[in-house]
Write an enzyme that holds these catalytic residues in place. Structure first.
Site, short mmCIF file in Angstrom:
data_model
loop_
_atom_site.label_atom_id
_atom_site.label_comp_id
_atom_site.label_asym_id
_atom_site.label_seq_id
_atom_site.Cartn_x
_atom_site.Cartn_y
_atom_site.Cartn_z
N ALA A 1 13.40 14.11 13.75
CA ALA A 1 12.82 13.04 12.81
C ALA A 1 11.53 14.05 12.40
O ALA A 1 10.72 14.40 13.18
CB ALA A 1 12.21 11.85 13.25
N ALA A 2 11.75 14.54 11.12
CA ALA A 2 10.52 15.46 10.47
C ALA A 2 9.61 14.31 9.51
O ALA A 2 10.08 13.16 9.38
CB ALA A 2 10.87 16.43 9.74
N SER A 3 8.77 14.85 8.84
CA SER A 3 7.85 14.11 8.00
C SER A 3 8.66 13.53 6.69
O SER A 3 8.22 12.33 6.32
CB SER A 3 6.58 14.94 7.72
OG SER A 3 7.04 16.16 6.94
N LYS B 1 21.16 16.15 7.16
CA LYS B 1 19.68 15.79 6.87
C LYS B 1 19.59 15.02 5.83
O LYS B 1 20.09 15.22 4.61
CB LYS B 1 18.89 17.06 6.62
CG LYS B 1 17.42 17.27 6.33
CD LYS B 1 16.87 18.61 6.30
CE LYS B 1 15.27 18.47 5.79
NZ LYS B 1 14.65 19.75 5.53
N GLY C 1 12.14 13.90 6.48
CA GLY C 1 13.59 13.48 6.55
C GLY C 1 13.86 13.57 7.86
O GLY C 1 13.16 13.60 9.00
N ASP D 1 7.75 28.04 6.70
CA ASP D 1 7.41 26.79 7.58
C ASP D 1 7.98 27.30 8.76
O ASP D 1 8.77 26.91 9.40
CB ASP D 1 7.88 25.51 7.17
CG ASP D 1 7.16 24.38 8.05
OD1 ASP D 1 6.13 24.66 8.64
OD2 ASP D 1 7.74 23.39 8.06
#
Length: 819
Positions: free
Chosen positions: A284-286, A304, A288, A439
Site C-alpha cells: 500500500a503506497a500513498s 496497481k 495507490g 523515486d
C-alpha cells in the site's frame, strides 16, 4: 401434570442446595484466604480486577457502538449523504467538463453621468445589469472543473472560487501539526527530568510524531514524508529512520472500492480479465495499492489501483503549500520565487496520478536501458492498464528490507551486490542515458534470482541535460581528486551556483568543509553522506539552486550507501562509483569528456601527470569494467589479480592493449595533446620501471619470434616445442606457443600502428630540446634492447635443446619398441 413438572426443579434444588452451599462456602473461604495472601503480597490486586472489568465493559460498549454505527450507516444511507454534502461543498454539481476557460471579471465601476431623476434611474438599471452580468459570469466560472494537468494559474482560479475548502483544510493541517507540537513539547519536558533520556531517542520520537501526523493528513503529506525520509543529512538519521516507516505503514483502502475502480476503468467485470486477485494488497503506497493476480492467460501480474477521489485532494494540498511558500518568501524577503518548488512538486504528483504516463515511462526506461543486462524492468500489459489501473509483470525478487532482516552471509552478499549494481545503475542513468528513476527508495528495488537489480514504480522520470551530465561527471572526479576550485566551476556549470555569487568565498568554504577528508589510495576514505552533508551546508549558506535530478541522484546514492553499510561497515560509495567514472572517461571520445580528462591528467603546461594516470588505471575494480574495451585475445591479461602482479605491469598491459584498439582514441588524443618531453620524462622515470620491463618483454617476444622463423627453415624447432618457462617480473609464468603467437600478433600490431609512431616521433621531437633527457632515453632504450636480445637468445636455446632432446628420446623409444 403441570404442577408436578413445576415442582421437579424445586425438589432437585432443595436436595442439592446444601451440598452446593457447603462446597461454595469452602471455595469462598479458600478464595478469601488466597485473596488475603495476595493482598499481603500485592496491595494493587483489587485495583487490577476493577481495571480489568472496566476494560471489558469499554470493549463491550465499543463493540455495540460500532454495530450501531454500521446499522445507522446502512439504514439512513449516511455514506451517500456524506458524498452528496461533499459534492455540494466542492460545487461539483455545477461543474461542466465542456465549459470554456474563463478569467475573473473586473469589479463593476459606479455609473453616474448626471444627477437627473430619469438618468439616475436609468443608471441604476444599468448598474444592476452590470452586477447581474458579473455574478452570472462568476457562476459560469464555477462550472469549470479542476484540470487534469497541473496549471498554477487555473488551480489558483479554481480554489479562489472555493475559499471554504481551502480554509477547512488549513484548519485541519494547523490542528494536526499543533497537536503534534504539543505532544512533542510535553515529551521534551518529561525527558528533561529524566537523566537517562537519550537525545537520539527524543529525535526518533519527534520523527514518530511527524510520521503519525502525515499519515493522518493523507496521501500528499505521506508523499512528502517519504521524500524527507531519504534525506538524513537534512532532518537527521533518527528522524529519517522514523519517517522511513511511511513506506510500509500506509493504511490500505477497502478491496471492494479497488475492484470497483478496476471495473470502471477496464469497462467489464474483474473476472473477465483476471482469474485471480489477492484478497489483501501486497503493498500500500500513498497514491495507490498493489494486488497480486493472474491473468486469464496464466501470467502472474501486479495490479496497481489508485486511491479514490485522489486528484482533488492532491491539488488542494499543493495549492495550500503554494500559498505557504509565497508567504514565506515575503517574510524572508527572498528574491527567488519559492512557489516554483510547489509547482514542480505539483506537476510531478499530478503526473503520477495518470497511470498511462507511468506505463509510457516504463516502456521508455526499458528501451533506453535495454543494453545493460543487470538492470531489470517489468513488462507492462497495455490492454489491462488505464488511467487509474496499471497491470505489470510480477517481479520475483528480494527487497532490500528482506535482505536486511536476514542475518546470513548469503543475504549480506546479495545486499552488497544489489548496492554495487544500484550504484552502477544510478551512474548509468546519470552519466550515460540521462534518464533518471525519480523515486529510487529501497521499497522500489528488487534483487532477482539471476542477480539483476529490478526497478519498480515509474510514476515520475527525470531527463537530464547533456551539459549537466558532464558537469556531474566532472564533479565526482574533482571530489575524488580534492580539486575544490574545479568543483565550484562544475557546480556553476550545473546552474547550482547563482550568478553574482562570490566564487572565491564559496571555494574557501568548500575547502574548509572538505579539506579534512582523508584520502586512501587517491579515493576519499569517508562516507558519501558525510561529504554530501558538508556540501549541503555550504549550499544552504550561499542559497544554491538544486536541480530536481541533482537531489534525486544524491538521495539515491545516499540511500544505497545506507543499505550497504548495514551489511558491510567498510563500504565506500566513492570507491564503488569511481571505476565507472574512469571507464566513462576512457571510452567517451566527445569533446566535453576529453576536456574533463585533460583537465585532470594534464597540468597548465600540458605535462602528463603520470601518477594520476596510473591511479586512474590502477583501481582494482576497474579491470572488470574495462574488459569490453580490449580485444578478446587481450582479455587474458585482465584475469590476473592485482595481488599476483605488480600494479605497474597492469598499467603497462592496459596501455599496450588499449592504445591500438578502436576504444583507445581517447588515450591517443591525450598523448598527442600532452607535451612530448613530459611523455619521455614519464617513460624514463623511476615510477615507470615496471612499464619498461613490460616493453622489454614485448621486444623479447618479437625477437624470439623472428629467430624462431629464421631457424625454423632448416630445423623445425616449433614442432616439438613444449611449454616454455620464462621469467616474468618477480614470478615465473608458463607460456605456451599459442599464447606467444597471439601476444606477438598483438605486439606487432602495436609496433606497426602508424598513429602510435606519429605520437612517438612527436614526443622525441619535443624531447630533443633537452639533451640530458634524450641521453637518458637512449640509455634506457639500449638497456631494454640488450636485455630483450639476451632473453630472446635464451628462449631460442631452450627451444633448440628441447627440440633436439625430444627427437633423441623419441628415437630411443622407437629402437626399444622395435627390439
Amino acid at each position: 401434570m403441570a404442577s408436578v413438572s413445576s415442582l421437579m426443579p424445586v425438589l432437585c434444588s432443595v436436595q442439592t442446595h446444601p451440598r452446593i452451599r457447603k462446597t461454595h462456602q469452602k471455595n469462598i473461604n479458600k478464595n478469601n484466604t488466597n485473596a488475603g495472601k495476595r493482598k499481603l503480597s500485592n496491595n494493587g490486586g483489587a485495583l487490577e480486577n476493577i481495571a480489568e472489568v472496566v476494560k471489558k465493559d469499554v470493549l463491550f460498549l465499543r463493540t455495540g457502538l460500532n454495530k450501531g454505527l454500521q446499522w445507522a450507516n446502512k439504514a439512513f444511507r449516511i455514506p451517500q449523504f456524506t458524498k452528496s454534502v461533499e459534492d455540494l461543498v466542492w460545487l461539483r454539481n455545477v461543474e461542466d467538463p465542456q465549459a470554456a476557460f474563463l478569467r475573473f471579471p473586473s469589479w463593476p465601476q459606479p455609473y453616474y453621468p448626471e444627477l437627473s431623476g430619469v438618468d439616475l434611474f436609468l443608471a441604476d438599471l444599468k448598474a444592476l445589469e452590470v452586477y447581474a452580468s458579473y455574478f452570472y459570469y462568476l457562476a459560469k466560472m464555477w462550472t469549470k472543473p479542476l484540470p487534469e494537468i497541473y496549471d498554477p494559474q487555473i488551480v489558483t482560479d479554481y480554489f479562489s472560487l472555493r475559499p471554504h475548502v481551502v480554509t477547512l483544510r488549513l484548519l485541519e493541517v494547523f490542528a494536526a501539526f499543533a497537536s503534534a507540537a504539543i505532544k512533542f513539547q510535553i515529551s521534551s519536558i518529561l525527558s528533561a527530568t529524566d537523566k537517562d533520556a537519550d537525545e537520539n531517542i527524543l529525535k526518533y520520537h519527534f520523527g514518530t510524531l511527524l510520521k503519525e501526523t502525515m499519515l493522518n493528513l493523507g496521501p500528499t503529506f505521506i508523499k512528502v514524508g517519504q521524500s524527507l525520509s531519504t534525506r538524513p543529512d537534512i532532518i537527521g538519521s533518527e528522524t529519517s529512520k522514523a519517517l522511513s516507516e511511511l513506506h510500509d505503514q500506509v493504511p490500505p483502502f477497502p478491496r471492494a472500492e479497488a475492484m470497483k475502480i478496476v471495473e470502471e476503468e477496464l469497462g467489464s467485470p474483474v473476472e473477465k480479465f483476471f482469474s485471480y486477485v489477492s484478497e489483501e494488497p501486497v503493498a500500500a503506497a500513498s497514491f495507490g495499492q498493489v494486488y497480486k493476480g493472474s491473468t486469464c492467460d496464466g501470467f502472474e501480474v501486479a495490479v496497481k489501483v489508485q486511491r479514490p477521489n485522489l486528484h482533488h485532494v492532491v491539488v488542494r494540498d499543493i495549492y495550500i503549500l503554494r500559498i505557504g511558500l509565497g508567504l514565506l518568501q515575503k517574510i524572508l524577503k527572498r528574491k527567488s520565487d519559492l512557489r516554483l518548488y510547489a509547482d514542480e512538486l505539483g506537476k510531478g504528483l499530478v503526473g503520477e496520478l495518470d497511470y498511462n504516463l507511468e506505463a509510457a515511462n516504463v516502456s521508455e526506461f526499458m528501451e533506453v536501458h535495454s543494453r545493460f543486462p543487470f538492470i531489470r524492468v517489468p513488462k507492462v500489459f497495455q490492454h489491462l492498464s488505464k488511467k487509474r489501473v496499471l497491470t505489470m509483470e510480477w517481479m520475483v525478487g528480494d527487497s532490500p528490507s528482506d535482505l536486511l532482516l536476514k542475518s546470513s552471509e548469503e543475504s549480506k552478499a546479495k545486499l552488497l551486490d544489489l548496492v554495487k549494481k544500484g550504484v552502477d545503475a544510478t551512474l548509468i542513468q546519470l552519466l550515460e542515458t540521462g534518464l533518471l528513476h525519480a523515486d529510487p527508495h529501497p521499497g522500489n528495488l528488487r534483487y532477482t534470482s539471476s542477480g539483476q537489480i529490478g526497478f519498480l514504480d515509474f510514476g515520475l522520470l527525470c531527463q537530464m541535460e547533456k551539459k549537466h551530465q558532464f558537469a556531474m561527471l566532472a564533479s565526482i572526479l574533482h571530489i575524488v581528486n580534492g580539486d575544490w576550485v574545479a568543483l565550484v566551476h562544475d557546480l556553476t556549470e550545473m546552474d547550482v551556483v547563482r550568478p553574482g555569487t562570490n566564487i572565491r568565498l564559496v571555494t574557501m568554504d568548500l575547502e574548509d568543509a572538505l579539506g579534512e577528508v582523508e584520502f586512501n589510495n587517491g579515493i576519499p576514505d569517508v562516507k558519501f553522506s558525510r561529504v554530501l552533508g558538508k556540501i549541503w551546508s555550504v549550499a544552504i549558506k550561499y542559497h544554491f539552486r538544486m536541480p530536481p535530478y541533482y537531489t534525486l541522484v544524491l538521495r539515491s546514492l545516499a540511500s544505497l550507501e545506507g543499505l550497504a553499510v548495514a551489511a558491510d561497515p567498510t563500504f565506500k560509495t566513492f570507491e564503488a562509483a569511481y571505476p565507472f567514472v574512469v571507464q566513462k572517461l576512457l571510452i567517451d571520445n566527445s569533446a566535453a569528456s576529453r576536456r574533463i580528462l585533460h583537465s585532470v591528467l594534464l597540468n597548465r603546461r600540458k605535462e602528463l601527470q603520470w601518477q594520476k594516470l596510473a591511479l586512474f588505471l590502477r583501481i582494482r575494480a576497474t579491470w572488470k569494467g574495462l574488459r569490453s574495451l580490449t580485444p578478446s585475445s587481450a582479455q587474458a591479461s585482465f584475469d590476473q589479480s592485482a595481488n599476483a602482479v605488480p600494479q605497474g605491469v597492469d598499467v603497462a598491459n592496459l596501455v599496450l592493449k588499449l592504445l591500438p584498439s578502436e576504444n583507445g582514441a581517447v588515450l591517443r588524443r591525450l598523448l598527442m595533446t600532452a607535451d612530448g618531453a613530459s611523455l619521455i620524462r614519464a617513460v624514463v622515470s623511476k615510477e615507470a620501471s615496471f612499464f619498461r620491463q613490460q616493453i622489454c618483454m614485448v621486444v623479447a617476444d618479437i625477437l624470439y619470434q623472428w629467430m624462431s622463423e629464421a631457424l625454423g627453415k632448416g630445423v623445425h624447432i616449433t614442432q616439438f616445442s613444449s611449454q616454455l618457462v620464462v621469467a616474468r617480473t618477480a614470478k615465473n609464468t608458463q607460456i605456451g606457443p599459442s599464447m606467444i603467437s597471439a601476444s606477438n600478433g598483438d605486439y606487432q600490431s602495436f609496433l606497426s600502428d602508424r598513429r602510435l609512431k606519429i605520437i612517438l616521433l612527436k614526443a622525441l621531437d619535443s624531447a630533443r630540446k633537452d639533451p640530458v633527457l634524450m641521453l637518458r632515453f637512449c640509455w634506457s632504450s639500449l638497456v631494454i634492447f640488450i636485455t630483450a636480445t639476451a632473453l630472446a637468445c635464451h628462449r631460442v636455446l631452450v627451444s633448440l635443446s628441447e627440440a633436439y632432446l625430444d627427437r633423441i628420446f623419441y628415437a630411443r623409444k622407437q629402437i626399444a619398441v622395435g627390439a
